[in-house]
Scaffold this motif. Sequence first.
Motif, PDB file in Angstrom:
ATOM      1  N   ALA A  52       3.007  34.381 -40.907  1.00  0.00           N
ATOM      2  CA  ALA A  52       1.760  35.137 -41.009  1.00  0.00           C
ATOM      3  C   ALA A  52       0.846  34.746 -39.852  1.00  0.00           C
ATOM      4  O   ALA A  52       0.387  33.603 -39.767  1.00  0.00           O
ATOM      5  CB  ALA A  52       1.081  34.849 -42.347  1.00  0.00           C
ATOM      6  N   LEU A  53       0.583  35.687 -38.974  1.00  0.00           N
ATOM      7  CA  LEU A  53      -0.251  35.440 -37.799  1.00  0.00           C
ATOM      8  C   LEU A  53      -1.681  35.902 -38.037  1.00  0.00           C
ATOM      9  O   LEU A  53      -1.940  36.786 -38.853  1.00  0.00           O
ATOM     10  CB  LEU A  53       0.318  36.176 -36.592  1.00  0.00           C
ATOM     11  N   GLY A  54      -2.604  35.298 -37.293  1.00  0.00           N
ATOM     12  CA  GLY A  54      -4.006  35.690 -37.350  1.00  0.00           C
ATOM     13  C   GLY A  54      -4.672  35.284 -36.056  1.00  0.00           C
ATOM     14  O   GLY A  54      -4.479  35.905 -35.014  1.00  0.00           O
ATOM     15  N   TYR A  55      -5.441  34.203 -36.128  1.00  0.00           N
ATOM     16  CA  TYR A  55      -6.167  33.695 -34.957  1.00  0.00           C
ATOM     17  C   TYR A  55      -5.196  33.364 -33.822  1.00  0.00           C
ATOM     18  O   TYR A  55      -4.265  32.588 -33.993  1.00  0.00           O
ATOM     19  CB  TYR A  55      -6.960  32.463 -35.367  1.00  0.00           C
ATOM     20  N   GLY A  57      -2.744  34.852 -32.610  1.00  0.00           N
ATOM     21  CA  GLY A  57      -1.351  35.048 -32.974  1.00  0.00           C
ATOM     22  C   GLY A  57      -0.455  35.373 -31.799  1.00  0.00           C
ATOM     23  O   GLY A  57       0.752  35.121 -31.836  1.00  0.00           O
ATOM     24  N   GLU A  58      -1.041  35.925 -30.737  1.00  0.00           N
ATOM     25  CA  GLU A  58      -0.240  36.274 -29.562  1.00  0.00           C
ATOM     26  C   GLU A  58       0.399  35.043 -28.918  1.00  0.00           C
ATOM     27  O   GLU A  58       1.456  35.134 -28.280  1.00  0.00           O
ATOM     28  CB  GLU A  58      -1.089  37.036 -28.529  1.00  0.00           C
ATOM     29  N   VAL A  59      -0.228  33.873 -29.085  1.00  0.00           N
ATOM     30  CA  VAL A  59       0.336  32.634 -28.522  1.00  0.00           C
ATOM     31  C   VAL A  59       1.646  32.290 -29.237  1.00  0.00           C
ATOM     32  O   VAL A  59       2.632  31.882 -28.613  1.00  0.00           O
ATOM     33  CB  VAL A  59      -0.676  31.475 -28.643  1.00  0.00           C
ATOM     34  N   ILE A  60       1.674  32.454 -30.552  1.00  0.00           N
ATOM     35  CA  ILE A  60       2.893  32.190 -31.322  1.00  0.00           C
ATOM     36  C   ILE A  60       3.950  33.229 -30.992  1.00  0.00           C
ATOM     37  O   ILE A  60       5.136  32.901 -30.823  1.00  0.00           O
ATOM     38  CB  ILE A  60       2.585  32.176 -32.831  1.00  0.00           C
ATOM     39  N   LYS A  61       3.554  34.500 -30.870  1.00  0.00           N
ATOM     40  CA  LYS A  61       4.502  35.543 -30.504  1.00  0.00           C
ATOM     41  C   LYS A  61       5.183  35.228 -29.180  1.00  0.00           C
ATOM     42  O   LYS A  61       6.413  35.327 -29.055  1.00  0.00           O
ATOM     43  CB  LYS A  61       3.788  36.900 -30.401  1.00  0.00           C
ATOM     44  N   LYS A  62       4.397  34.845 -28.199  1.00  0.00           N
ATOM     45  CA  LYS A  62       4.949  34.560 -26.871  1.00  0.00           C
ATOM     46  C   LYS A  62       5.901  33.364 -26.929  1.00  0.00           C
ATOM     47  O   LYS A  62       6.964  33.377 -26.305  1.00  0.00           O
ATOM     48  CB  LYS A  62       3.818  34.296 -25.877  1.00  0.00           C
ATOM     49  N   TYR A  63       5.533  32.349 -27.687  1.00  0.00           N
ATOM     50  CA  TYR A  63       6.384  31.157 -27.785  1.00  0.00           C
ATOM     51  C   TYR A  63       7.738  31.507 -28.398  1.00  0.00           C
ATOM     52  O   TYR A  63       8.789  31.086 -27.900  1.00  0.00           O
ATOM     53  CB  TYR A  63       5.687  30.090 -28.627  1.00  0.00           C
ATOM     54  N   ASN A  87      23.409  27.303 -20.481  1.00  0.00           N
ATOM     55  CA  ASN A  87      23.269  26.300 -21.547  1.00  0.00           C
ATOM     56  C   ASN A  87      22.291  26.786 -22.611  1.00  0.00           C
ATOM     57  O   ASN A  87      21.383  26.067 -23.018  1.00  0.00           O
ATOM     58  CB  ASN A  87      22.779  24.964 -20.969  1.00  0.00           C
ATOM     59  N   ASN A  88      22.503  28.015 -23.053  1.00  0.00           N
ATOM     60  CA  ASN A  88      21.571  28.643 -23.981  1.00  0.00           C
ATOM     61  C   ASN A  88      21.407  27.812 -25.252  1.00  0.00           C
ATOM     62  O   ASN A  88      22.394  27.381 -25.854  1.00  0.00           O
ATOM     63  CB  ASN A  88      22.077  30.049 -24.340  1.00  0.00           C
ATOM     64  N   VAL A  89      20.153  27.584 -25.628  1.00  0.00           N
ATOM     65  CA  VAL A  89      19.873  26.843 -26.852  1.00  0.00           C
ATOM     66  C   VAL A  89      20.482  27.580 -28.042  1.00  0.00           C
ATOM     67  O   VAL A  89      20.405  28.798 -28.140  1.00  0.00           O
ATOM     68  CB  VAL A  89      18.350  26.652 -27.044  1.00  0.00           C
ATOM     69  N   LYS A  90      21.135  26.837 -28.910  1.00  0.00           N
ATOM     70  CA  LYS A  90      21.789  27.441 -30.062  1.00  0.00           C
ATOM     71  C   LYS A  90      20.878  27.328 -31.285  1.00  0.00           C
ATOM     72  O   LYS A  90      20.520  26.235 -31.708  1.00  0.00           O
ATOM     73  CB  LYS A  90      23.116  26.737 -30.348  1.00  0.00           C
ATOM     74  N   THR A  91      20.500  28.443 -31.842  1.00  0.00           N
ATOM     75  CA  THR A  91      19.705  28.447 -33.060  1.00  0.00           C
ATOM     76  C   THR A  91      20.047  29.680 -33.871  1.00  0.00           C
ATOM     77  O   THR A  91      20.348  30.742 -33.309  1.00  0.00           O
ATOM     78  CB  THR A  91      18.197  28.412 -32.768  1.00  0.00           C
ATOM     79  N   GLU A  92      20.046  29.535 -35.173  1.00  0.00           N
ATOM     80  CA  GLU A  92      20.347  30.658 -36.065  1.00  0.00           C
ATOM     81  C   GLU A  92      19.071  31.283 -36.608  1.00  0.00           C
ATOM     82  O   GLU A  92      19.120  32.098 -37.530  1.00  0.00           O
ATOM     83  CB  GLU A  92      21.231  30.167 -37.219  1.00  0.00           C
ATOM     84  N   TRP A  93      17.939  30.933 -36.045  1.00  0.00           N
ATOM     85  CA  TRP A  93      16.671  31.418 -36.576  1.00  0.00           C
ATOM     86  C   TRP A  93      16.528  32.933 -36.433  1.00  0.00           C
ATOM     87  O   TRP A  93      16.854  33.519 -35.402  1.00  0.00           O
ATOM     88  CB  TRP A  93      15.503  30.761 -35.858  1.00  0.00           C
ATOM     89  N   ILE A  94      15.991  33.531 -37.480  1.00  0.00           N
ATOM     90  CA  ILE A  94      15.446  34.891 -37.438  1.00  0.00           C
ATOM     91  C   ILE A  94      13.975  34.753 -37.796  1.00  0.00           C
ATOM     92  O   ILE A  94      13.638  34.121 -38.804  1.00  0.00           O
ATOM     93  CB  ILE A  94      16.155  35.818 -38.440  1.00  0.00           C
ATOM     94  N   VAL A  95      13.105  35.292 -36.968  1.00  0.00           N
ATOM     95  CA  VAL A  95      11.668  35.090 -37.166  1.00  0.00           C
ATOM     96  C   VAL A  95      10.947  36.434 -37.203  1.00  0.00           C
ATOM     97  O   VAL A  95      10.945  37.174 -36.221  1.00  0.00           O
ATOM     98  CB  VAL A  95      11.067  34.204 -36.048  1.00  0.00           C
ATOM     99  N   ASP A  96      10.353  36.742 -38.361  1.00  0.00           N
ATOM    100  CA  ASP A  96       9.477  37.899 -38.480  1.00  0.00           C
ATOM    101  C   ASP A  96       8.053  37.430 -38.198  1.00  0.00           C
ATOM    102  O   ASP A  96       7.549  36.526 -38.865  1.00  0.00           O
ATOM    103  CB  ASP A  96       9.545  38.486 -39.887  1.00  0.00           C
ATOM    104  N   LEU A  97       7.416  38.036 -37.210  1.00  0.00           N
ATOM    105  CA  LEU A  97       6.047  37.680 -36.830  1.00  0.00           C
ATOM    106  C   LEU A  97       5.123  38.796 -37.288  1.00  0.00           C
ATOM    107  O   LEU A  97       5.173  39.912 -36.765  1.00  0.00           O
ATOM    108  CB  LEU A  97       5.965  37.476 -35.321  1.00  0.00           C
ATOM    109  N   VAL A  98       4.295  38.498 -38.286  1.00  0.00           N
ATOM    110  CA  VAL A  98       3.521  39.534 -38.968  1.00  0.00           C
ATOM    111  C   VAL A  98       2.027  39.301 -38.753  1.00  0.00           C
ATOM    112  O   VAL A  98       1.483  38.258 -39.153  1.00  0.00           O
ATOM    113  CB  VAL A  98       3.829  39.540 -40.478  1.00  0.00           C
ATOM    114  N   ASP A  99       1.359  40.260 -38.136  1.00  0.00           N
ATOM    115  CA  ASP A  99      -0.092  40.173 -37.940  1.00  0.00           C
ATOM    116  C   ASP A  99      -0.782  40.425 -39.275  1.00  0.00           C
ATOM    117  O   ASP A  99      -0.745  41.530 -39.805  1.00  0.00           O
ATOM    118  CB  ASP A  99      -0.542  41.199 -36.903  1.00  0.00           C
ATOM    119  N   THR A 100      -1.411  39.385 -39.819  1.00  0.00           N
ATOM    120  CA  THR A 100      -2.075  39.519 -41.122  1.00  0.00           C
ATOM    121  C   THR A 100      -3.599  39.525 -40.995  1.00  0.00           C
ATOM    122  O   THR A 100      -4.298  39.407 -42.006  1.00  0.00           O
ATOM    123  CB  THR A 100      -1.635  38.389 -42.068  1.00  0.00           C
ATOM    124  N   GLY A 101      -4.116  39.662 -39.771  1.00  0.00           N
ATOM    125  CA  GLY A 101      -5.560  39.761 -39.574  1.00  0.00           C
ATOM    126  C   GLY A 101      -6.207  38.423 -39.310  1.00  0.00           C
ATOM    127  O   GLY A 101      -5.778  37.394 -39.822  1.00  0.00           O
TER     128      GLY A 101
END
Length: 257
Positions: A52-55, A57-63, A87-101
Amino acid sequence: MKVAILAGGVGTRLVEETEIKPKPMVEIGGRPILWHIMMHYSWYGFNHFVVALGYKGEVIKKYIVDYCSLNSNLTVNLKDGNVRIHNNVKTEWIVDLVDTGVTTLTGGRIKRLAPFLGNETFMMTWGDGVSDVNLHELLQFHRSHGKYATLTAVRPAARFGHLSLQGDEVVEFSEKPQTSEGWINGAFFVLEPEIFNYIDGDDSQWERKPMETLAKDGQLIAYRHTSFWQCMDTLRDKRLLESLWQGGNAPWKIWEE
């Protein structure tokens, strides 16, 4: 199972850092505390995050968008703009980035995540605290009681040294021990989708009416965690976590890289 992370607050008590970034992006050991939290969940096999993004939030999106390239070697062809990752970093993460205001309160943020979490059990935590809580045991505990909500109850470290007195004599002294009384909400929730019915809207604070009503209805259970837990509310908290990490004594680092 999905993991909701509330990462939209302003973090006013950490203003030295949060003037330019949201609190979950404040770094411990050169990595955002958000990364530490996600690594903890990932170690237990929970790799689908709904943030849940807010203040700012674009910084987290970019990261998150740049995560693979930031953690890999690159060859960049400036002529055609082609980027090759080595040497691509291996991660199984799926991340939904949701602007919640920006001004939405915690309950409102949770409610706005409902379409992304689906009609199933999910985990949830704040984006500013770390722990060594065993998430498998937490989930097993939640399933054993059949209620809508489980929170992790913790006893934080005392800020000052503890004294036991008999008259004027100090019979026991402990330098900043874990408090022996008073459980607090340490987050690390396991929740059923029925909790969304307890949240009115954006102006709802999760820790007030929703949790109070869940407790009143007998639908809120506490999982007692007696080991490490630490939030990062202030610069003092950040320095404590940084010193633990740099000293190789970070109890929340249970994963292998």
